[in-house]
Design a protein around this motif. Structure first.
Motif, PDB file in Angstrom:
ATOM      1  N   ASP A  51       0.688  -1.336   0.065  1.00 52.35           N
ATOM      2  CA  ASP A  51       0.196   0.361   0.038  1.00 52.35           C
ATOM      3  C   ASP A  51       1.187   1.493   0.085  1.00 52.35           C
ATOM      4  O   ASP A  51       0.698   2.330  -0.391  1.00 52.35           O
ATOM      5  N   ALA A  52       2.357   1.687   0.782  1.00 50.37           N
ATOM      6  CA  ALA A  52       3.181   1.864   0.423  1.00 50.37           C
ATOM      7  C   ALA A  52       3.606   2.614  -0.733  1.00 50.37           C
ATOM      8  O   ALA A  52       4.027   3.503  -1.423  1.00 50.37           O
ATOM      9  N   MET A  53       3.499   1.749  -2.086  1.00 48.11           N
ATOM     10  CA  MET A  53       3.653   1.849  -3.494  1.00 48.11           C
ATOM     11  C   MET A  53       2.369   3.906  -3.519  1.00 48.11           C
ATOM     12  O   MET A  53       3.293   4.296  -4.330  1.00 48.11           O
ATOM     13  N   ASN A  54       1.171   3.673  -3.293  1.00 51.10           N
ATOM     14  CA  ASN A  54       0.617   4.724  -3.614  1.00 51.10           C
ATOM     15  C   ASN A  54       0.220   5.444  -2.613  1.00 51.10           C
ATOM     16  O   ASN A  54       0.262   5.465  -1.548  1.00 51.10           O
ATOM     17  N   PRO A  55       0.736   7.223  -3.054  1.00 52.04           N
ATOM     18  CA  PRO A  55       0.535   7.729  -2.363  1.00 52.04           C
ATOM     19  C   PRO A  55      -0.198   8.060  -1.832  1.00 52.04           C
ATOM     20  O   PRO A  55      -0.539   8.496  -0.648  1.00 52.04           O
ATOM     21  N   ARG A  56      -1.325   7.910  -2.188  1.00 54.87           N
ATOM     22  CA  ARG A  56      -2.718   8.075  -1.933  1.00 54.87           C
ATOM     23  C   ARG A  56      -3.350   7.526  -0.726  1.00 54.87           C
ATOM     24  O   ARG A  56      -4.313   7.636   0.653  1.00 54.87           O
ATOM     25  N   LYS A  57      -2.309   6.849  -0.360  1.00 51.90           N
ATOM     26  CA  LYS A  57      -2.987   5.092   1.047  1.00 51.90           C
ATOM     27  C   LYS A  57      -1.639   5.355   1.757  1.00 51.90           C
ATOM     28  O   LYS A  57      -1.233   4.396   2.693  1.00 51.90           O
ATOM     29  N   GLN A  58      -1.115   5.889   1.940  1.00 58.24           N
ATOM     30  CA  GLN A  58       0.450   5.842   2.835  1.00 58.24           C
ATOM     31  C   GLN A  58      -0.965   6.088   3.936  1.00 58.24           C
ATOM     32  O   GLN A  58      -0.843   7.494   4.356  1.00 58.24           O
ATOM     33  N   LYS A  59      -0.863   5.418   5.118  1.00 63.72           N
ATOM     34  CA  LYS A  59      -1.753   6.130   6.018  1.00 63.72           C
ATOM     35  C   LYS A  59      -0.795   4.530   6.733  1.00 63.72           C
ATOM     36  O   LYS A  59      -0.005   3.241   6.202  1.00 63.72           O
ATOM     37  N   PRO A  60      -0.720   4.397   8.632  1.00 64.69           N
ATOM     38  CA  PRO A  60      -0.157   3.435   9.055  1.00 64.69           C
ATOM     39  C   PRO A  60      -0.673   2.397   8.652  1.00 64.69           C
ATOM     40  O   PRO A  60      -2.363   2.966   8.647  1.00 64.69           O
ATOM     41  N   VAL A  61       0.042   1.156   8.953  1.00 62.10           N
ATOM     42  CA  VAL A  61      -0.570  -0.495   8.802  1.00 62.10           C
ATOM     43  C   VAL A  61       0.431  -1.279   9.899  1.00 62.10           C
ATOM     44  O   VAL A  61       1.340  -1.126   9.617  1.00 62.10           O
ATOM     45  N   MET A  62      -0.987  -2.225   9.940  1.00 55.56           N
ATOM     46  CA  MET A  62      -0.127  -2.752  11.178  1.00 55.56           C
ATOM     47  C   MET A  62       0.025  -4.591  11.044  1.00 55.56           C
ATOM     48  O   MET A  62      -1.241  -4.438  10.405  1.00 55.56           O
ATOM     49  N   LYS A  63       0.679  -5.956  10.511  1.00 54.59           N
ATOM     50  CA  LYS A  63       0.226  -6.656  10.511  1.00 54.59           C
ATOM     51  C   LYS A  63       1.488  -7.464  11.318  1.00 54.59           C
ATOM     52  O   LYS A  63       2.301  -7.346  12.037  1.00 54.59           O
ATOM     53  N   VAL A  64       0.404  -8.812  11.109  1.00 58.92           N
ATOM     54  CA  VAL A  64       0.552  -9.878  12.402  1.00 58.92           C
ATOM     55  C   VAL A  64       1.587 -10.472  11.423  1.00 58.92           C
ATOM     56  O   VAL A  64       1.508 -11.340  10.922  1.00 58.92           O
ATOM     57  N   PHE A  65       2.790 -11.386  12.421  1.00 55.52           N
ATOM     58  CA  PHE A  65       3.519 -12.069  11.885  1.00 55.52           C
ATOM     59  C   PHE A  65       3.420 -13.041  12.684  1.00 55.52           C
ATOM     60  O   PHE A  65       3.533 -13.049  14.348  1.00 55.52           O
ATOM     61  N   SER A  66       3.978 -14.232  12.569  1.00 53.09           N
ATOM     62  CA  SER A  66       4.143 -15.820  12.907  1.00 53.09           C
ATOM     63  C   SER A  66       5.919 -15.465  13.211  1.00 53.09           C
ATOM     64  O   SER A  66       6.480 -15.283  11.318  1.00 53.09           O
ATOM     65  N   VAL A  67       6.740 -16.317  14.116  1.00 51.31           N
ATOM     66  CA  VAL A  67       8.164 -16.086  14.431  1.00 51.31           C
ATOM     67  C   VAL A  67       8.264 -17.098  12.949  1.00 51.31           C
ATOM     68  O   VAL A  67       9.820 -17.444  12.448  1.00 51.31           O
ATOM     69  N   LEU A  68       7.529 -18.260  13.163  1.00 55.10           N
ATOM     70  CA  LEU A  68       7.474 -19.096  11.647  1.00 55.10           C
ATOM     71  C   LEU A  68       8.025 -18.959  10.138  1.00 55.10           C
ATOM     72  O   LEU A  68       8.513 -19.467   9.474  1.00 55.10           O
ATOM     73  N   LYS A  69       7.131 -18.128  10.199  1.00 60.28           N
ATOM     74  CA  LYS A  69       7.327 -17.125   8.476  1.00 60.28           C
ATOM     75  C   LYS A  69       8.783 -17.049   8.363  1.00 60.28           C
ATOM     76  O   LYS A  69       9.566 -17.249   7.897  1.00 60.28           O
ATOM     77  N   PHE A 202      -5.068  -7.619  18.994  1.00 59.99           N
ATOM     78  CA  PHE A 202      -4.220  -7.265  18.032  1.00 59.99           C
ATOM     79  C   PHE A 202      -4.277  -8.834  16.851  1.00 59.99           C
ATOM     80  O   PHE A 202      -4.851  -8.687  16.417  1.00 59.99           O
ATOM     81  N   ILE A 203      -3.178  -9.477  17.830  1.00 61.62           N
ATOM     82  CA  ILE A 203      -2.784 -10.865  17.548  1.00 61.62           C
ATOM     83  C   ILE A 203      -3.658 -11.656  17.118  1.00 61.62           C
ATOM     84  O   ILE A 203      -3.884 -12.392  15.765  1.00 61.62           O
ATOM     85  N   GLU A 204      -4.380 -11.448  18.219  1.00 62.71           N
ATOM     86  CA  GLU A 204      -5.372 -13.064  17.915  1.00 62.71           C
ATOM     87  C   GLU A 204      -6.628 -12.745  17.677  1.00 62.71           C
ATOM     88  O   GLU A 204      -6.933 -13.543  16.779  1.00 62.71           O
ATOM     89  N   ASN A 205      -6.874 -11.507  17.063  1.00 66.76           N
ATOM     90  CA  ASN A 205      -7.834 -10.954  16.409  1.00 66.76           C
ATOM     91  C   ASN A 205      -7.501 -11.377  14.470  1.00 66.76           C
ATOM     92  O   ASN A 205      -8.654 -11.988  13.657  1.00 66.76           O
ATOM     93  N   ALA A 206      -6.294 -11.180  14.582  1.00 65.61           N
ATOM     94  CA  ALA A 206      -6.216 -11.157  13.564  1.00 65.61           C
ATOM     95  C   ALA A 206      -6.026 -13.009  13.147  1.00 65.61           C
ATOM     96  O   ALA A 206      -5.547 -13.391  12.166  1.00 65.61           O
TER      97      ALA A 206
END
Length: 216
Positions: A51-69, A202-206
């Motif tokens: 989303d950061a590639m689009n200037p109109r969508k440059q807003k805070p984003v949160m992503k949940v990762f697993s350490v297995l990834k 947030f992690i549990e909901n994701a």
């Protein structure tokens, strides 16, 4: 890489990044007996916020990762490497495209909040004093000790007011920008608990919605 090499990996529960191309060194601490492995893995790109590639969508984003990834991506380059996870099993990467410095808006918000807290605390204290009858208690106590009637403002009221102010300062361990002791203040402790609760929720909901980035 020698056989039986071990990489120690440590990630925090929440990490803030400002570059949409996230490298392993941005989110984790690495330690290995072979420094070449650490140097190479620190530069490894693990995710890109599209989303950061689009200037109109440059807003805070949160992503949940697993350490297995993360371990899966490391094994793509070092299949025989043993990885010991010393951090979180699931964590959040928060992307802030344009971190802003506090401005006049934040100053106004802080001022209004301080005013509300001040008058709210004052009202609470006065309501408590009226409920328990502090004025009557002080008046009767003063008359018993001195033998004369209280005029409403005596040494008891003055000491009570000063003691309450000192008690609040000592309890919250904070005077302006300085702390009385190096211990965390009660507000800092509660804020850290609140942040941990938010991250955990947030992690549990994701994970329940299947939005976390995990191994297949």
């Amino acid at each position: 890489m020698s056989a039986g090499e071990t990489l120690y990996l440590k990630t925090a529960q929440n990490t803030i990044v400002t570059d949409r191309h996230v490298k392993l060194s941005d989110i984790a601490k690495l330690e290995c007996a072979d420094p070449a492995i650490v140097r190479q893995l620190k530069q490894k790109k693990i995710y890109t916020f599209e989303d950061a590639m689009n200037p109109r969508k440059q807003k805070p984003v949160m992503k949940v990762f697993s350490v297995l990834k993360i371990i899966e991506q490391i094994h793509e380059e070092y299949p025989g490497l043993t990885i010991s996870n010393e951090g979180e099993s699931d964590f959040i990467i928060e992307y802030l495209p344009n971190p802003q410095k506090p401005g006049w808006v934040d100053a106004v918000k802080t001022t209004v909040l301080c005013i509300i807290i001040f008058f709210g605390a004052a009202f609470t204290i006065m309501a408590f004093n009226n409920d328990v009858g502090v004025t009557d208690v002080f008046s009767k106590f003063y008359q018993q000790v001195t033998g004369s009637a209280s005029d409403g403002v005596t040494e008891l009221e003055i000491c009570y007011s000063v003691g309450m102010a000192l008690g609040i300062l000592i309890f919250f361990n904070h005077v302006g920008h300085k702390k009385i002791t190096p211990d965390p203040t009660p507000i800092q402790v509660e804020m850290r608990k609140y942040e941990q609760d938010i991250d955990t929720a947030f992690i549990e909901n994701a994970e329940r919605k299947g939005h976390s980035i995990d191994v297949s």
